[in-house]
Write a protein that holds these residues in place. Structure first.
Motif, PDB file in Angstrom:
ATOM      1  N   ARG A 118       0.828  -1.208   0.000  1.00  0.00           N
ATOM      2  CA  ARG A 118       0.000   0.000   0.000  1.00  0.00           C
ATOM      3  C   ARG A 118       0.861   1.257   0.000  1.00  0.00           C
ATOM      4  O   ARG A 118       0.402   2.326  -0.387  1.00  0.00           O
ATOM      5  N   GLY A 119       2.117   1.117   0.415  1.00  0.00           N
ATOM      6  CA  GLY A 119       3.001   2.270   0.406  1.00  0.00           C
ATOM      7  C   GLY A 119       3.626   2.523  -0.951  1.00  0.00           C
ATOM      8  O   GLY A 119       3.621   3.648  -1.457  1.00  0.00           O
ATOM      9  N   TYR A 120       4.167   1.470  -1.592  1.00  0.00           N
ATOM     10  CA  TYR A 120       4.904   1.723  -2.826  1.00  0.00           C
ATOM     11  C   TYR A 120       4.039   1.707  -4.079  1.00  0.00           C
ATOM     12  O   TYR A 120       4.527   2.009  -5.163  1.00  0.00           O
ATOM     13  N   VAL A 121       2.758   1.376  -3.970  1.00  0.00           N
ATOM     14  CA  VAL A 121       1.910   1.409  -5.156  1.00  0.00           C
ATOM     15  C   VAL A 121       1.810   2.823  -5.731  1.00  0.00           C
ATOM     16  O   VAL A 121       1.772   3.023  -6.947  1.00  0.00           O
ATOM     17  N   TRP A 122       1.821   3.825  -4.843  1.00  0.00           N
ATOM     18  CA  TRP A 122       1.709   5.201  -5.323  1.00  0.00           C
ATOM     19  C   TRP A 122       3.019   5.684  -5.929  1.00  0.00           C
ATOM     20  O   TRP A 122       3.029   6.500  -6.852  1.00  0.00           O
TER      21      TRP A 122
END
Length: 679
Positions: A118-122
């Protein structure tokens, strides 16, 4: 007649939606824990938190919804990309979207310590967006801005540079490699429903935008001038297509990693049903993409007795054989092939071409001598020249020079020349600027041979080299034999090669993620391409290939130029098309296979060297000698740059060639396009 066709297309689309619904239900039923259809229907709309409800709602529902979204997005993005570039071997990765997303993930992992999905998807989405903006900025310069060929070439250059940067980060920070090697394979099981819900609005906008672009894309398919005359705003349409692809492919890649083969194969499957009408091809491609991803995911859950195969591996395993079957039947064809000017194929001696070829040879000689002086143990130029002419050097220099330095430099020179000539032949045979030996599956076959040797047998470097050469040759033989039906054409070879390469990619990814970390890292370094620890055996492989095959290619170069006119025109000019194409294909295979055996699959040289040579020499037809010289200069220069940038480490040369070659090709194209000299 039109009404009948319309009814058939509507009926076919309804049937496709029904198959997609069946795939959704199957995805909810199948897994390590068997669940009956009655149980699924009972808890589907009433979550009573029983064991079945937890399995359906918490585990299978998120991956099913994400599978549909990713499949629809990649199918639509692939159809848009092939329509935009008018190139049937293009996929969303051509705009550098996948490479930008991968670099974003690595920046999150290494630079910011973000270790959760959920952190690196953006970060992945931001990287995809920046790469797309950069491609449009480069391709939009000068007269004729944003043409299909410009977008494809600029995207390829930017993608190669970004991918090389990502590989460099991975190999300089091995701790990030373990996380990255699983993300790069692609998977829809890991993200939860919360991530899917966050990404859904972006996907919805991308889908609606893509479906609205069908009519203007139909008009642009007739050509920019005629499309403009029909009222289409050409530049605006291309920008909107780029935005739609960013939303679709960027979100899909950020959410699930790079899922292989969907964006390439699905548009061809849809084209076989609808024809070229984008108003129908786009929705069909979206639905077919969802079906392919879901069925691949379901099969991946049950194909192994224990555990499961990731969806990107299964999409290649399912889609590639069907794609090859369509090619053999003649359902997948190339459209809009350009005819090269006959004057560009003249055998007349051109002073500029001869002069610049001499300059390239001189530059190569200078770079070679300089490369022999550079390293952890510097050797002055006079000592290098003395040792080359049979004299002795300073104490300790003889060992460094003859055992370490000279094999490395000669390997780089020979590998670069082999890749440059091989790339020029493949691009000319396919009449496609994005073709390269990689597209024919040669790198994939070589990688399979090398990975089997590394992961299963733990072989030496020389054993890995010969295994990779054997893998490349076997792959080439399979591609040619499958392509023989109804006559072998350059483009059929490319399409069959794409299908075989996808299958081999699935095998390679499986080997990479199931290997021990040390073996996987060693394999990853080999897959990047390296000149480290080259021996005289590696030099011998390259020398034999270049000495035998490059002269043979030069002899056939005139026929190669005539083949670009098309088979009928070539036959009329007295060219034996079949034997000539077979001979040139064998030469390209031999050169690429030997280069891969000597240094691993070095990125971007075979693709970039022919374009750079044509731009510098201003030739309309293939320039084999120029491409070979450019390939050698590019590879040796990249190796020197890697040593200068990371003197304490051993940066794989393939990382440097991708970064430097991609940047240089992008700058070169931008300069020529600004002047209006390169269309």
């Amino acid at each position: 007649m039109t009404a009948v066709v319309h009814v058939r297309r509507v009926s076919g689309l309804v049937l496709a939606f029904a198959v997609l619904a069946g795939a959704v239900l199957l995805s909810l039923l199948v897994g390590s824990e068997s669940v009956g259809i009655g149980q699924v229907l009972r808890v589907l709309f009433a979550d009573d938190r029983s064991d079945v409800a937890v399995i359906v709602h918490d585990l299978r529902m998120p991956r099913t919804v994400l599978g549909v979204c990713v499949g629809v997005a990649l199918g639509l993005a692939g159809a848009l990309m092939q329509s935009l570039t008018r190139n049937p071997i293009a996929d969303p990765g051509v705009l550098g979207i996948n490479a930008g997303a991968a670099l974003g993930v690595l920046v999150a992992l290494v630079g910011f310590g973000v270790g959760t999905f959920r952190g690196y998807v953006w970060f992945a989405l931001l990287g995809a967006a920046l790469s797309t903006v950069l491609v449009y900025a480069i391709a939009g310069r000068g007269p004729g801005a944003g043409t299909p060929v410009r977008l494809a070439l600029a995207g390829t250059a930017v993608g190669a540079a970004l991918a090389a940067c990502a590989e460099g980060i991975v190999y300089l920070d091995p701790k990030s490699f373990d996380e990255y090697r699983f993300w790069i394979v692609g998977d829809i099981a890991k993200p939860g429903m919360a991530v899917v819900v966050q990404l859904m609005p972006f996907l919805a906008v991308g889908v609606l935008l893509a479906l609205s672009l069908g009519p203007p894309l139909n008009a642009l398919g007739l050509g920019d001038e005629l499309g403009g005359a029909l009222g289409v705003r050409v530049v605006r349409t291309r920008v909107l297509v780029g935005l739609a692809m960013l939303l679709l492919s960027g979100i899909a890649t950020a959410a699930a990693g790079p899922i292989a083969f969907v964006g390439l194969a699905v548009p061809h499957l849809a084209h076989g049903v609808t024809g070229p009408d984008q108003r129908w091809l786009l929705p069909y491609a979206g639905v077919f993409g969802g079906i392919l991803v879901l069925l691949a995911d379901v099969l991946g859950r049950v194909v192994l007795p224990s555990g499961e195969l990731r969806v990107s591996i299964m999409t290649a395993v399912i889609g590639a054989p069907f794609f090859v079957f369509l090619v053999r039947r003649g359902e997948v064809r190339m459209t809009g092939a350009r005819v090269v000017r006959v004057a560009g194929l003249s055998l007349r001696v051109r002073p500029r071409e001869v002069a610049l070829t001499g300059v390239l040879a001189a530059v190569l000689a200078i770079v070679t001598v300089y490369a022999l002086t550079v390293g952890k143990y510097p050797i002055p130029v006079p000592d290098v020249l003395r040792m080359l002419t049979g004299g002795s050097g300073p104490i300790g220099a003889d060992y460094v020079f003859w055992t370490v330095r000279l094999p490395r430099v000669l390997s780089g020179l020979l590998v670069g020349a082999a890749l440059g000539v091989s790339g020029a032949i493949v691009q000319s045979l396919a009449r496609n600027p994005l073709a390269s030996p990689d597209v024919l599956g040669l790198s994939g076959g070589a990688a399979t041979g090398a990975l089997l040797q590394i992961v299963l047998l733990g072989g030496s470097a020389l054993a890995v080299a010969f295994s990779s050469l054997a893998g490349a040759l076997v792959t080439a033989a399979v591609v040619y034999l499958i392509s023989r039906r109804a006559g072998v054409s350059g483009f059929r070879l490319v399409l069959v090669g794409i299908g075989i390469a996808a299958l081999l990619s699935a095998v390679n990814r499986y080997l990479l993620i199931t290997a021990e970390l040390d073996d996987a890292f060693r394999a990853g370094v080999w897959l990047a391409g390296s000149l480290l620890n080259r021996t005289w055996e590696h030099v011998t492989i390259g020398t034999v290939a270049v000495a035998v095959l490059v002269p043979a290619a030069t002899v056939l170069s005139r026929r190669l130029g005539l083949l670009e006119l098309g088979d009928e025109a070539s036959i009329g000019l007295g060219v034996p098309v079949g034997p000539t194409r077979l001979g040139l294909f064998a030469i390209a295979v031999g050169l690429a296979g030997a280069a891969t055996a000597a240094a691993g699959p070095v990125a971007f040289v075979a693709l970039a060297a022919p374009h750079i040579a044509r731009s510098l020499l201003r030739t309309a037809g293939p320039s084999l000698v120029g491409a070979g010289l450019v390939g050698s200069v590019l590879l040796l220069g990249a190796d020197l740059a890697g040593q200068a940038a990371f003197p304490a480490g051993d940066l794989p040369v393939g990382v440097a060639t991708g970064a430097l070659g991609g940047c240089y090709l992008a700058v070169l194209m931008g300069r020529w396009w600004r002047r209006g000299s390169m269309r």
